[in-house]
Design a protein around this motif. Structure first.
Motif, mmCIF file in Angstrom:
data_model
loop_
_atom_site.group_PDB
_atom_site.id
_atom_site.type_symbol
_atom_site.label_atom_id
_atom_site.label_comp_id
_atom_site.label_asym_id
_atom_site.label_seq_id
_atom_site.Cartn_x
_atom_site.Cartn_y
_atom_site.Cartn_z
ATOM 1 N N UNK A 75 0.837 -1.202 0.000
ATOM 2 C CA UNK A 75 0.000 0.000 0.000
ATOM 3 C C UNK A 75 0.873 1.254 0.000
ATOM 4 N N UNK A 76 1.904 1.280 0.858
ATOM 5 C CA UNK A 76 2.800 2.437 0.919
ATOM 6 C C UNK A 76 3.533 2.631 -0.398
ATOM 7 N N UNK A 77 4.041 1.532 -0.974
ATOM 8 C CA UNK A 77 4.772 1.627 -2.243
ATOM 9 C C UNK A 77 3.868 2.170 -3.341
ATOM 10 N N UNK A 78 2.643 1.657 -3.403
ATOM 11 C CA UNK A 78 1.695 2.097 -4.426
ATOM 12 C C UNK A 78 1.305 3.561 -4.227
ATOM 13 N N UNK A 79 1.063 3.955 -3.007
ATOM 14 C CA UNK A 79 0.688 5.343 -2.722
ATOM 15 C C UNK A 79 1.825 6.310 -3.073
ATOM 16 N N UNK A 80 3.062 5.937 -2.758
ATOM 17 C CA UNK A 80 4.204 6.791 -3.109
ATOM 18 C C UNK A 80 4.351 6.898 -4.618
ATOM 19 N N UNK A 81 4.221 5.770 -5.314
ATOM 20 C CA UNK A 81 4.424 5.747 -6.765
ATOM 21 C C UNK A 81 3.327 6.497 -7.512
ATOM 22 N N UNK A 82 2.125 6.554 -6.949
ATOM 23 C CA UNK A 82 0.986 7.166 -7.646
ATOM 24 C C UNK A 82 0.528 8.477 -7.024
#
Length: 100
Positions: free
Chosen positions: A78-85
């Motif tokens: 979730x954190x990785x996706x939120x940072x990337x998007x």
């Protein structure tokens, strides 16, 4: 409409304003020009395909694994996706879910 007192005659006459007609012509012109530009665009409502990068492949994989449900991702994912998007993770997860 405006009432005007003619100098020296003592008569009152009604002077109609040209503003409504000018406004109507302006609106028609804007609609016509907008229609021309609107018709020149593609009528397809589909978004262009997303380029296949490592990140989009990863998001597609996670979208398939979770069926597009952001809450089913691990906290790290979730954190990785939120940072990337830029905090648009749930939207991208649904957007990149392959259509059946």
């Amino acid at each position: 409409m405006q009432i005007v007192n003619r100098a020296g005659t003592g008569k009152k006459t009604v002077k109609k304003s040209a503003l409504p007609m000018t406004a109507i012509i302006g609106i028609v012109a804007v609609v016509a020009v907008g229609g021309l530009f609107g018709c020149s665009k593609s009528s397809s409502s589909e978004l262009p395909p997303v380029p296949k990068t490592e990140l989009t492949k990863w998001i597609e994989q996670k979208a398939v694994e979770t069926n597009g449900d952001f809450t089913k991702l691990s906290p790290e994912d979730q954190q990785k996706l939120q940072r990337a998007t830029r905090n648009q993770g749930p939207m991208y997860l649904k957007m990149l879910l392959p259509k059946k």
